[in-house]
Scaffold this motif. Structure first.
Motif, PDB file in Angstrom:
ATOM      1  N   PRO A  67       0.805  -1.226   0.000  1.00 18.57           N
ATOM      2  CA  PRO A  67       0.000   0.000   0.000  1.00 18.57           C
ATOM      3  C   PRO A  67       0.836   1.273   0.000  1.00 18.57           C
ATOM      4  O   PRO A  67       0.366   2.315  -0.456  1.00 18.57           O
ATOM      5  CB  PRO A  67      -0.815  -0.101   1.290  1.00 18.57           C
ATOM      6  CG  PRO A  67      -0.839  -1.550   1.622  1.00 18.57           C
ATOM      7  CD  PRO A  67       0.464  -2.092   1.127  1.00 18.57           C
ATOM      8  N   CYS A  68       2.046   1.212   0.538  1.00 18.93           N
ATOM      9  CA  CYS A  68       2.922   2.388   0.561  1.00 18.93           C
ATOM     10  C   CYS A  68       4.350   1.934   0.836  1.00 18.93           C
ATOM     11  O   CYS A  68       4.636   0.750   0.905  1.00 18.93           O
ATOM     12  CB  CYS A  68       2.452   3.401   1.612  1.00 18.93           C
ATOM     13  SG  CYS A  68       2.541   2.815   3.308  1.00 18.93           S
ATOM     14  N   GLN A  92       4.658  -3.017   7.162  1.00 21.14           N
ATOM     15  CA  GLN A  92       5.139  -1.639   7.195  1.00 21.14           C
ATOM     16  C   GLN A  92       6.280  -1.526   8.193  1.00 21.14           C
ATOM     17  O   GLN A  92       6.171  -1.968   9.330  1.00 21.14           O
ATOM     18  CB  GLN A  92       4.018  -0.667   7.549  1.00 21.14           C
ATOM     19  CG  GLN A  92       4.410   0.775   7.308  1.00 21.14           C
ATOM     20  CD  GLN A  92       3.224   1.729   7.377  1.00 21.14           C
ATOM     21  OE1 GLN A  92       2.103   1.325   7.625  1.00 21.14           O
ATOM     22  NE2 GLN A  92       3.488   2.990   7.132  1.00 21.14           N
ATOM     23  N   CYS A  97       3.738   6.854   5.518  1.00 19.29           N
ATOM     24  CA  CYS A  97       4.025   6.434   4.152  1.00 19.29           C
ATOM     25  C   CYS A  97       4.715   7.563   3.402  1.00 19.29           C
ATOM     26  O   CYS A  97       4.274   8.702   3.448  1.00 19.29           O
ATOM     27  CB  CYS A  97       2.727   6.071   3.431  1.00 19.29           C
ATOM     28  SG  CYS A  97       1.935   4.600   4.058  1.00 19.29           S
ATOM     29  N   ARG A  98       5.790   7.207   2.682  1.00 19.30           N
ATOM     30  CA  ARG A  98       6.500   8.208   1.884  1.00 19.30           C
ATOM     31  C   ARG A  98       5.912   8.311   0.483  1.00 19.30           C
ATOM     32  O   ARG A  98       5.943   9.362  -0.136  1.00 19.30           O
ATOM     33  CB  ARG A  98       7.984   7.857   1.792  1.00 19.30           C
ATOM     34  CG  ARG A  98       8.694   7.979   3.119  1.00 19.30           C
ATOM     35  CD  ARG A  98      10.200   7.958   2.934  1.00 19.30           C
ATOM     36  NE  ARG A  98      10.656   6.838   2.138  1.00 19.30           N
ATOM     37  CZ  ARG A  98      11.378   5.826   2.595  1.00 19.30           C
ATOM     38  NH1 ARG A  98      11.720   5.780   3.850  1.00 19.30           N
ATOM     39  NH2 ARG A  98      11.765   4.860   1.789  1.00 19.30           N
ATOM     40  N   THR A  99       5.430   7.192  -0.046  1.00 22.26           N
ATOM     41  CA  THR A  99       4.808   7.183  -1.367  1.00 22.26           C
ATOM     42  C   THR A  99       3.551   6.325  -1.299  1.00 22.26           C
ATOM     43  O   THR A  99       3.320   5.632  -0.328  1.00 22.26           O
ATOM     44  CB  THR A  99       5.756   6.605  -2.442  1.00 22.26           C
ATOM     45  OG1 THR A  99       6.051   5.249  -2.089  1.00 22.26           O
ATOM     46  CG2 THR A  99       7.028   7.405  -2.553  1.00 22.26           C
ATOM     47  N   SER A 100       2.758   6.371  -2.347  1.00 21.03           N
ATOM     48  CA  SER A 100       1.466   5.690  -2.282  1.00 21.03           C
ATOM     49  C   SER A 100       1.537   4.179  -2.504  1.00 21.03           C
ATOM     50  O   SER A 100       0.917   3.430  -1.779  1.00 21.03           O
ATOM     51  CB  SER A 100       0.498   6.321  -3.276  1.00 21.03           C
ATOM     52  OG  SER A 100       1.029   6.232  -4.575  1.00 21.03           O
ATOM     53  N   ILE A 101       2.248   3.689  -3.484  1.00 24.71           N
ATOM     54  CA  ILE A 101       2.321   2.252  -3.761  1.00 24.71           C
ATOM     55  C   ILE A 101       3.784   1.839  -3.808  1.00 24.71           C
ATOM     56  O   ILE A 101       4.598   2.505  -4.436  1.00 24.71           O
ATOM     57  CB  ILE A 101       1.650   1.889  -5.108  1.00 24.71           C
ATOM     58  CG1 ILE A 101       0.176   2.273  -5.105  1.00 24.71           C
ATOM     59  CG2 ILE A 101       1.830   0.408  -5.425  1.00 24.71           C
ATOM     60  CD1 ILE A 101      -0.699   1.415  -4.217  1.00 24.71           C
TER      61      ILE A 101
END
Length: 144
Positions: A67-68, A92, A97-101
């Protein structure tokens, strides 16, 4: 001399546990994860999973989507009722989250799989349950 009720219950529970352990249908296996590597932020164009077989060695290469970012990626191998399963789990590993995917390319090598025709499954999971587990490969391989 009559058994006390608690001794009778304890004996019954032990019998049930032994029966369950002996009839679980899982056989001892020599299948081992010989190697596992992850390339952070991999190439999304690589298929979710593919494999090659050489003798009794199964080599797997795939991409786990998350997811991230950042995520840690870990493997688990199980062998039950003639099915060898590689479970690749993303968890995680940072705060936020630094980016989305995220896309993580991984390689794995399994050794010690029984010879003959074996069903082989690769399943991707996200530890948080954010996404449903997905079977990305389900095939039969012939091992010498």
């Amino acid at each position: 001399m009559a058994q006390k009720p608690t001794e009778f219950i304890r004996a019954g529970l032990v019998s049930c546990l032994l029966f369950a352990a002996c009839s679980s249908g899982t056989a001892p296996s020599d299948t081992q994860l010989a190697s596992f590597g992850v390339q952070t932020e991999g190439d999304a164009s690589i298929a979710p999973a593919g494999l090659s077989v050489t003798g009794q060695v199964i080599s797997i290469r795939g991409t786990l989507s998350t997811p991230c970012v950042p995520y840690g990626v870990t493997p688990l191998v199980s062998q039950r009722s003639g099915v060898v399963t590689l479970i690749v789990t993303g968890r995680q590993s940072g705060v936020g989250c630094r980016t989305s995917i995220g896309q993580y390319v991984y390689t794995a090598e399994l050794r010690g799989v029984s010879s003959g025709r074996q069903r082989f499954v690769v399943r991707h999971e996200i530890a948080s349950g954010a996404w449903e587990p997905t079977v990305v490969l389900d095939t039969v391989v012939a091992l010498q």
